[in-house]
Design an enzyme around this catalytic site. Structure first.
Site, PDB file in Angstrom:
ATOM      1  CB  CYS A   7     -55.411 -81.245  -5.007  1.00  0.00           C
ATOM      2  SG  CYS A   7     -56.229 -79.648  -5.149  1.00  0.00           S
ATOM      3  CG  ASP A 138     -52.770 -77.895   3.628  1.00  0.00           C
ATOM      4  OD1 ASP A 138     -51.839 -78.644   4.005  1.00  0.00           O
ATOM      5  OD2 ASP A 138     -52.844 -77.438   2.475  1.00  0.00           O
TER       6      ASP A 138
END
Length: 220
Positions: A7, A138
């Protein structure tokens, strides 16, 4: 096989390297306050070139958004040529539902109880598209929307893993620790950004990317 998402890519050449190294998903960050931000025009050019070069072998291309409306996310996905969207802010379940299967939610729960509550809140809007995760987990941080380099607590991660069909794990992963985390958690996929960078946000280091993917693939 555990999926790998890299990412926060900002250039076509970096995206091509990551794709050729074996990444399954590539994330482009549209949050202006992120050091890995890419604007729509640059992202559109990157996507067009990558699809032309790789064809059906192109990784799944994910746009990362923070606190945008469903309409703006849908328009960006279409105009840039993305496959799907990741909502990494404080979006409500209704926003995810409005996107009708083209998005997944990133969550940052503080505790296992919070994690289960999030899984329940967003559960009705989980996409049936098997190319994307059900949820992305996350590490908790009260100030940042991901990209912290911090690792999510094991009990929190396991709570979410058992509650959804396709959990993607993010937060603090790198070539040195990802195999251990994959063995311990068995997520559907893993997400990495700073853990494979060469000291510049958005610039992925080829040796680190290849080492990361190798460690994921051999983790058993």
């Amino acid at each position: 096989m555990t999926k790998v998402k890299v990412c926060g890519i900002r250039s076509y050449q970096n995206a091509l390297m990551v794709a050729e190294a074996g990444a399954d998903l590539i994330g482009l960050n549209f949050y202006p306050e992120s050091p890995r931000f890419i604007d729509r025009e640059a992202a559109g050019d990157l996507v067009k070139r990558l699809r032309a070069r790789l064809g059906r072998h192109c990784p799944v291309l994910v746009g990362v958004f923070v606190n945008e409306s469903a309409g703006r996310v849908r328009e960006a996905v279409a105009s840039v040529g993305l496959d799907c969207a990741q909502l990494s802010g404080d979006e409500c379940p209704e926003t995810l539902e409005e996107l009708n299967g083209i998005a997944f939610k990133g969550i940052r729960p503080k505790t296992a109880a919070d994690a289960l509550a999030d899984a329940d809140r967003y559960g009705n809007a989980i996409s049936a598209d098997g190319r994307m995760p059900s949820l992305l987990l996350d590490a908790f941080n009260p100030r940042l929307y991901g990209g912290t380099g911090e690792t999510a607590a094991l009990d929190v991660t396991l709570a979410v893993r058992d509650a959804v069909p396709r959990l993607m794990l993010a937060g603090g992963l790198n070539p040195e620790n990802v195999a251990e985390r994959v063995r311990a958690i068995r997520p559907w996929g893993v997400d990495v950004a700073s853990g494979v960078e060469a000291g510049i946000p958005g610039l992925k280091d080829e040796d680190k990317v290849r080492a990361f993917i190798t460690q994921v693939r051999k983790a058993k």
